[in-house]
Motif scaffolding. Structure first.
Motif, PDB file in Angstrom:
ATOM      1  N   UNK A  30      56.085  30.012  80.703  1.00 49.56           N
ATOM      2  CA  UNK A  30      54.627  29.927  80.577  1.00 49.56           C
ATOM      3  C   UNK A  30      54.248  29.246  79.260  1.00 49.56           C
ATOM      4  N   UNK A  31      53.113  28.585  79.277  1.00 53.27           N
ATOM      5  CA  UNK A  31      52.646  27.793  78.150  1.00 53.27           C
ATOM      6  C   UNK A  31      51.745  28.607  77.225  1.00 53.27           C
ATOM      7  N   UNK A  32      52.004  28.513  75.923  1.00 54.81           N
ATOM      8  CA  UNK A  32      51.152  29.181  74.937  1.00 54.81           C
ATOM      9  C   UNK A  32      49.850  28.395  74.827  1.00 54.81           C
ATOM     10  N   UNK A  90      37.594  20.706  65.062  1.00 53.22           N
ATOM     11  CA  UNK A  90      37.589  21.279  66.403  1.00 53.22           C
ATOM     12  C   UNK A  90      37.524  22.808  66.410  1.00 53.22           C
ATOM     13  N   UNK A  91      36.584  23.406  65.649  1.00 56.54           N
ATOM     14  CA  UNK A  91      36.474  24.869  65.648  1.00 56.54           C
ATOM     15  C   UNK A  91      36.110  25.406  67.030  1.00 56.54           C
ATOM     16  N   UNK A  92      36.668  26.564  67.350  1.00 53.09           N
ATOM     17  CA  UNK A  92      36.370  27.342  68.568  1.00 53.09           C
ATOM     18  C   UNK A  92      36.777  26.667  69.872  1.00 53.09           C
ATOM     19  N   UNK A  93      37.545  25.585  69.816  1.00 50.86           N
ATOM     20  CA  UNK A  93      37.987  24.923  71.038  1.00 50.86           C
ATOM     21  C   UNK A  93      39.367  25.436  71.443  1.00 50.86           C
ATOM     22  N   UNK A  94      39.703  25.247  72.715  1.00 52.09           N
ATOM     23  CA  UNK A  94      41.003  25.659  73.245  1.00 52.09           C
ATOM     24  C   UNK A  94      42.051  24.583  72.970  1.00 52.09           C
ATOM     25  N   UNK A  95      43.307  25.022  72.874  1.00 49.77           N
ATOM     26  CA  UNK A  95      44.417  24.102  72.630  1.00 49.77           C
ATOM     27  C   UNK A  95      45.646  24.605  73.359  1.00 49.77           C
ATOM     28  N   UNK A  96      46.430  23.665  73.891  1.00 49.47           N
ATOM     29  CA  UNK A  96      47.681  24.014  74.563  1.00 49.47           C
ATOM     30  C   UNK A  96      48.888  23.649  73.702  1.00 49.47           C
ATOM     31  N   UNK A  97      48.629  23.389  72.428  1.00 51.77           N
ATOM     32  CA  UNK A  97      49.691  23.125  71.452  1.00 51.77           C
ATOM     33  C   UNK A  97      49.430  23.965  70.218  1.00 51.77           C
ATOM     34  N   UNK A  98      50.496  24.304  69.508  1.00 56.11           N
ATOM     35  CA  UNK A  98      50.360  24.763  68.133  1.00 56.11           C
ATOM     36  C   UNK A  98      50.706  23.546  67.286  1.00 56.11           C
ATOM     37  N   UNK A  99      50.310  23.561  66.045  1.00 53.12           N
ATOM     38  CA  UNK A  99      50.633  22.424  65.197  1.00 53.12           C
ATOM     39  C   UNK A  99      49.629  22.260  64.096  1.00 53.12           C
ATOM     40  N   UNK A 110      43.437  33.882  61.078  1.00 51.30           N
ATOM     41  CA  UNK A 110      42.531  32.865  60.530  1.00 51.30           C
ATOM     42  C   UNK A 110      42.625  31.536  61.291  1.00 51.30           C
ATOM     43  N   UNK A 111      43.639  31.392  62.151  1.00 54.92           N
ATOM     44  CA  UNK A 111      43.823  30.158  62.916  1.00 54.92           C
ATOM     45  C   UNK A 111      43.504  30.337  64.405  1.00 54.92           C
ATOM     46  N   UNK A 112      43.838  31.508  64.946  1.00 55.14           N
ATOM     47  CA  UNK A 112      43.799  31.728  66.392  1.00 55.14           C
ATOM     48  C   UNK A 112      42.872  32.897  66.733  1.00 55.14           C
ATOM     49  N   UNK A 113      41.821  32.608  67.501  1.00 56.01           N
ATOM     50  CA  UNK A 113      40.857  33.640  67.892  1.00 56.01           C
ATOM     51  C   UNK A 113      41.291  34.379  69.160  1.00 56.01           C
ATOM     52  N   UNK A 114      42.013  33.695  70.038  1.00 56.39           N
ATOM     53  CA  UNK A 114      42.494  34.263  71.306  1.00 56.39           C
ATOM     54  C   UNK A 114      43.751  33.504  71.687  1.00 56.39           C
ATOM     55  N   UNK A 115      44.685  34.181  72.374  1.00 55.95           N
ATOM     56  CA  UNK A 115      45.885  33.491  72.858  1.00 55.95           C
ATOM     57  C   UNK A 115      46.464  34.202  74.068  1.00 55.95           C
ATOM     58  N   UNK A 116      47.263  33.442  74.826  1.00 62.27           N
ATOM     59  CA  UNK A 116      48.012  34.004  75.941  1.00 62.27           C
ATOM     60  C   UNK A 116      49.059  32.976  76.364  1.00 62.27           C
ATOM     61  N   UNK A 117      50.056  33.429  77.081  1.00 63.96           N
ATOM     62  CA  UNK A 117      51.014  32.527  77.726  1.00 63.96           C
ATOM     63  C   UNK A 117      50.569  32.394  79.174  1.00 63.96           C
TER      64      UNK A 117
END
Length: 173
Positions: free
Chosen positions: A47-49, A60-69, A132-139
């Protein structure tokens, strides 16, 4: 105390050759081309983080991302930055070295341009993303990510990297 805006970045030309250095805040404000890494992270089930950035992010505050970096620091290699950024954003240590896939020049035509190195890594460790970087996450399974593409507001550079990665994988088949 130094802030992310104070971090020194290599400024590069259209061929990814270093032509100077600048604090991150100034590089963003003046649209100076720099370097970034994008690491696609999957768990043991494939599954993708996916995460939503905090509202306090410089870009790009508050936007979704399918990468870390993130940005590559001055004098840092893409490979070093990929491992550092992946471990920082996922909140893990001992991650295997991310595998380099390809590099492309991101340019939104509105003064945002950076060389973007795309990597992939498998993370079998429990993640504890930086608050401070991630507001929500899931795989999420790939099908769920694809379903969410038109529904969620994604970071444009991550979306460009995702589309290029899809093409890269199709071409490799």
């Amino acid at each position: 105390m130094t802030t992310p805006a104070d971090e020194i970045l290599d400024i590069v030309d259209e061929h990814d050759q270093v032509i100077g250095r600048s604090p991150r805040g100034e590089a963003y404000a003046k649209g100076l081309r720099h370097r970034c890494v994008f690491i696609q992270t999957r768990d043991a089930e494939g599954r993708l983080f996916v995460h939503r950035r905090t509202a306090t992010k410089l870009v790009f505050p508050s936007l979704y991302d399918m990468f870390v970096g993130g940005v590559v620091g001055a004098g840092e290699s893409y490979d070093e930055a990929a491992l550092r950024e992946a471990e920082e954003e996922l909140g893990v240590s001992g991650l295997p070295a991310p595998r380099f896939l390809f590099k492309f020049l991101y340019d939104d035509g509105a003064g945002r341009s950076w060389w973007s190195a795309v990597y992939e890594v498998r993370c079998d460790l429990p993640v504890r993303p930086q608050a401070e970087e991630v507001a929500w996450h899931d795989f999420l399974p790939d099908a769920e990510v694809e379903r969410r593409l038109p529904e969620w507001e994604w970071v444009p550079d991550g979306l460009a990297a995702y589309e290029r990665l899809r093409e890269h994988r199709r071409a490799a088949r």
